[in-house]
Design a protein around this motif. Structure first.
Motif, PDB file in Angstrom:
ATOM      1  N   ALA A   1       0.825  -1.278  -0.043  1.00 18.17           N
ATOM      2  CA  ALA A   1      -0.048   0.058   0.004  1.00 18.17           C
ATOM      3  C   ALA A   1       0.857   1.307  -0.141  1.00 18.17           C
ATOM      4  O   ALA A   1       0.452   2.392  -0.516  1.00 18.17           O
ATOM      5  CB  ALA A   1      -0.928   0.193   0.957  1.00 18.17           C
ATOM      6  N   PHE A   2       2.124   1.286   0.612  1.00 18.96           N
ATOM      7  CA  PHE A   2       2.983   2.432   0.562  1.00 18.96           C
ATOM      8  C   PHE A   2       4.279   2.432  -0.266  1.00 18.96           C
ATOM      9  O   PHE A   2       5.055   3.049  -0.105  1.00 18.96           O
ATOM     10  CB  PHE A   2       3.494   2.475   2.283  1.00 18.96           C
ATOM     11  N   ALA A   3       3.904   1.628  -1.279  1.00 18.68           N
ATOM     12  CA  ALA A   3       5.039   1.632  -2.223  1.00 18.68           C
ATOM     13  C   ALA A   3       5.361   2.800  -3.177  1.00 18.68           C
ATOM     14  O   ALA A   3       6.596   3.006  -3.711  1.00 18.68           O
ATOM     15  CB  ALA A   3       4.992   0.290  -3.399  1.00 18.68           C
ATOM     16  N   PHE A   4       4.357   3.325  -3.402  1.00 20.50           N
ATOM     17  CA  PHE A   4       4.234   4.679  -4.344  1.00 20.50           C
ATOM     18  C   PHE A   4       3.829   5.865  -3.853  1.00 20.50           C
ATOM     19  O   PHE A   4       2.970   6.631  -4.273  1.00 20.50           O
ATOM     20  CB  PHE A   4       3.318   4.379  -5.532  1.00 20.50           C
ATOM     21  N   ILE A   5       4.191   6.184  -2.555  1.00 24.03           N
ATOM     22  CA  ILE A   5       3.884   7.596  -1.787  1.00 24.03           C
ATOM     23  C   ILE A   5       4.587   8.703  -2.705  1.00 24.03           C
ATOM     24  O   ILE A   5       5.866   8.578  -2.973  1.00 24.03           O
ATOM     25  CB  ILE A   5       4.288   7.487  -0.487  1.00 24.03           C
ATOM     26  N   GLY A   6       3.833   9.567  -3.093  1.00 26.07           N
ATOM     27  CA  GLY A   6       4.281  11.105  -3.729  1.00 26.07           C
ATOM     28  C   GLY A   6       4.269  12.093  -2.967  1.00 26.07           C
ATOM     29  O   GLY A   6       4.435  11.929  -1.710  1.00 26.07           O
ATOM     30  N   ASP A   7       3.939  13.277  -3.530  1.00 24.71           N
ATOM     31  CA  ASP A   7       4.033  14.258  -2.701  1.00 24.71           C
ATOM     32  C   ASP A   7       2.793  14.797  -1.985  1.00 24.71           C
ATOM     33  O   ASP A   7       2.648  15.678  -1.193  1.00 24.71           O
ATOM     34  CB  ASP A   7       4.592  15.655  -4.023  1.00 24.71           C
ATOM     35  N   LEU A   8       1.645  14.050  -2.673  1.00 22.04           N
ATOM     36  CA  LEU A   8       0.376  14.264  -2.276  1.00 22.04           C
ATOM     37  C   LEU A   8      -0.177  12.959  -1.765  1.00 22.04           C
ATOM     38  O   LEU A   8      -0.257  11.985  -2.386  1.00 22.04           O
ATOM     39  CB  LEU A   8      -0.507  14.813  -3.177  1.00 22.04           C
ATOM     40  N   VAL A   9      -0.727  12.895  -0.428  1.00 27.74           N
ATOM     41  CA  VAL A   9      -1.459  11.925  -0.055  1.00 27.74           C
ATOM     42  C   VAL A   9      -3.025  12.382   0.199  1.00 27.74           C
ATOM     43  O   VAL A   9      -3.351  13.256   0.694  1.00 27.74           O
ATOM     44  CB  VAL A   9      -1.016  11.414   1.367  1.00 27.74           C
ATOM     45  N   ILE A  10      -3.867  11.534  -0.352  1.00 29.54           N
ATOM     46  CA  ILE A  10      -5.391  11.338  -0.148  1.00 29.54           C
ATOM     47  C   ILE A  10      -5.858  10.333   0.630  1.00 29.54           C
ATOM     48  O   ILE A  10      -5.640   9.243   0.563  1.00 29.54           O
ATOM     49  CB  ILE A  10      -6.028  11.327  -1.560  1.00 29.54           C
ATOM     50  N   LEU A  11      -6.311  10.829   1.762  1.00 28.52           N
ATOM     51  CA  LEU A  11      -6.933   9.958   2.702  1.00 28.52           C
ATOM     52  C   LEU A  11      -8.391  10.082   2.693  1.00 28.52           C
ATOM     53  O   LEU A  11      -8.807  11.006   2.736  1.00 28.52           O
ATOM     54  CB  LEU A  11      -6.525  10.129   4.366  1.00 28.52           C
ATOM     55  N   LYS A  12      -8.912   8.658   2.351  1.00 25.82           N
ATOM     56  CA  LYS A  12     -10.444   8.520   2.077  1.00 25.82           C
ATOM     57  C   LYS A  12     -11.342   7.911   3.163  1.00 25.82           C
ATOM     58  O   LYS A  12     -10.545   6.719   3.599  1.00 25.82           O
ATOM     59  CB  LYS A  12     -10.578   7.801   0.763  1.00 25.82           C
ATOM     60  N   GLN A  13     -12.224   8.443   3.676  1.00 26.00           N
ATOM     61  CA  GLN A  13     -13.021   7.882   4.586  1.00 26.00           C
ATOM     62  C   GLN A  13     -14.429   7.850   4.322  1.00 26.00           C
ATOM     63  O   GLN A  13     -14.875   8.917   4.481  1.00 26.00           O
ATOM     64  CB  GLN A  13     -12.702   7.953   5.956  1.00 26.00           C
ATOM     65  N   GLY A  14     -15.112   6.882   3.862  1.00 29.95           N
ATOM     66  CA  GLY A  14     -16.464   7.110   3.065  1.00 29.95           C
ATOM     67  C   GLY A  14     -16.683   7.882   2.134  1.00 29.95           C
ATOM     68  O   GLY A  14     -15.763   7.736   1.161  1.00 29.95           O
ATOM     69  N   ASN A  15     -17.347   8.925   2.196  1.00 27.95           N
ATOM     70  CA  ASN A  15     -17.422  10.016   0.893  1.00 27.95           C
ATOM     71  C   ASN A  15     -16.216  11.149   1.258  1.00 27.95           C
ATOM     72  O   ASN A  15     -16.152  12.213   0.496  1.00 27.95           O
ATOM     73  CB  ASN A  15     -18.754  10.469   0.860  1.00 27.95           C
ATOM     74  N   GLU A  16     -15.713  11.202   2.498  1.00 25.81           N
ATOM     75  CA  GLU A  16     -15.002  12.254   2.727  1.00 25.81           C
ATOM     76  C   GLU A  16     -13.636  12.082   2.317  1.00 25.81           C
ATOM     77  O   GLU A  16     -12.916  11.007   2.415  1.00 25.81           O
ATOM     78  CB  GLU A  16     -14.964  12.522   4.301  1.00 25.81           C
ATOM     79  N   GLU A  17     -12.850  12.875   1.802  1.00 25.75           N
ATOM     80  CA  GLU A  17     -11.409  13.054   1.430  1.00 25.75           C
ATOM     81  C   GLU A  17     -10.724  14.227   1.947  1.00 25.75           C
ATOM     82  O   GLU A  17     -11.214  15.119   2.352  1.00 25.75           O
ATOM     83  CB  GLU A  17     -11.484  13.319  -0.107  1.00 25.75           C
ATOM     84  N   ARG A  18      -9.695  13.728   2.553  1.00 26.55           N
ATOM     85  CA  ARG A  18      -8.521  14.742   3.075  1.00 26.55           C
ATOM     86  C   ARG A  18      -7.236  14.547   2.494  1.00 26.55           C
ATOM     87  O   ARG A  18      -6.774  13.593   2.073  1.00 26.55           O
ATOM     88  CB  ARG A  18      -8.240  14.497   4.681  1.00 26.55           C
ATOM     89  N   HIS A  19      -6.698  15.775   2.013  1.00 30.84           N
ATOM     90  CA  HIS A  19      -5.562  16.154   1.288  1.00 30.84           C
ATOM     91  C   HIS A  19      -4.378  16.526   2.047  1.00 30.84           C
ATOM     92  O   HIS A  19      -4.558  17.607   2.788  1.00 30.84           O
ATOM     93  CB  HIS A  19      -5.911  17.038   0.108  1.00 30.84           C
ATOM     94  N   TYR A  20      -3.405  15.715   1.894  1.00 31.32           N
ATOM     95  CA  TYR A  20      -2.119  16.174   2.643  1.00 31.32           C
ATOM     96  C   TYR A  20      -0.984  16.402   1.685  1.00 31.32           C
ATOM     97  O   TYR A  20      -0.711  15.508   0.943  1.00 31.32           O
ATOM     98  CB  TYR A  20      -1.917  15.100   3.546  1.00 31.32           C
ATOM     99  N   ALA A  21       0.018  17.164   2.200  1.00 35.81           N
ATOM    100  CA  ALA A  21       1.383  17.513   1.462  1.00 35.81           C
ATOM    101  C   ALA A  21       2.295  16.921   2.100  1.00 35.81           C
ATOM    102  O   ALA A  21       2.537  16.987   3.255  1.00 35.81           O
ATOM    103  CB  ALA A  21       1.648  19.143   1.193  1.00 35.81           C
ATOM    104  N   VAL A  22       3.324  16.015   1.584  1.00 33.66           N
ATOM    105  CA  VAL A  22       4.390  15.503   2.117  1.00 33.66           C
ATOM    106  C   VAL A  22       5.347  16.622   2.648  1.00 33.66           C
ATOM    107  O   VAL A  22       5.773  17.444   1.482  1.00 33.66           O
ATOM    108  CB  VAL A  22       4.857  14.529   1.344  1.00 33.66           C
ATOM    109  N   THR A  23       5.818  16.626   3.695  1.00 39.41           N
ATOM    110  CA  THR A  23       6.837  17.735   4.203  1.00 39.41           C
ATOM    111  C   THR A  23       8.058  17.077   4.729  1.00 39.41           C
ATOM    112  O   THR A  23       9.070  17.868   4.917  1.00 39.41           O
ATOM    113  CB  THR A  23       6.111  18.434   5.146  1.00 39.41           C
ATOM    114  N   GLU A  24       8.155  15.662   5.094  1.00 34.24           N
ATOM    115  CA  GLU A  24       9.285  15.272   5.513  1.00 34.24           C
ATOM    116  C   GLU A  24       9.177  13.725   5.434  1.00 34.24           C
ATOM    117  O   GLU A  24       8.074  13.102   5.523  1.00 34.24           O
ATOM    118  CB  GLU A  24       9.189  15.690   7.022  1.00 34.24           C
ATOM    119  N   ILE A  25      10.515  13.093   4.957  1.00 35.98           N
ATOM    120  CA  ILE A  25      10.605  11.572   4.729  1.00 35.98           C
ATOM    121  C   ILE A  25      12.007  11.215   5.635  1.00 35.98           C
ATOM    122  O   ILE A  25      12.929  12.127   5.182  1.00 35.98           O
ATOM    123  CB  ILE A  25      10.619  11.456   3.445  1.00 35.98           C
TER     124      ILE A  25
END
Length: 91
Positions: A20-44
């Motif tokens: 599931a985490f093999a292709f993490i990019g600069d943007l992560v979208i967390l989906k729960q039901g019909n709700e989406e939250r967008h996150y920007a990667v700031t640190e690895i």
């Protein structure tokens, strides 16, 4: 309220398929039901497997993704954890 959302998943499955985490990019979208939250990667960063500081609560909203890294064939174990920190994007 706000805090540290921590998710852990495989980077590679036992049969060699991408996890599931093999292709993490600069943007992560967390989906729960019909709700989406967008996150920007700031640190690895990489931490030791027993470093639990990355899962500690935070006062601001943050998404923390954790996966394994540094596979050691002799030990048959991963020697590190890759940690991706992402901050919420304003809508």
């Amino acid at each position: 309220g706000p805090g540290n959302i921590v998710l852990s998943a495989h980077v590679e499955m036992r049969d060699g398929r991408a996890g599931a985490f093999a292709f993490i990019g600069d943007l992560v979208i967390l989906k729960q039901g019909n709700e989406e939250r967008h996150y920007a990667v700031t640190e690895i960063r990489n931490v030791a497997p027993d470093d639990l500081s990355v899962v500690y609560p935070t006062t601001s909203e943050r998404l923390t993704l954790i996966t394994c890294d540094g596979y050691d064939f002799l030990q048959n174990a991963y020697t590190e954890r890759t940690v991706v920190i992402a901050e919420p994007l304003s809508s």
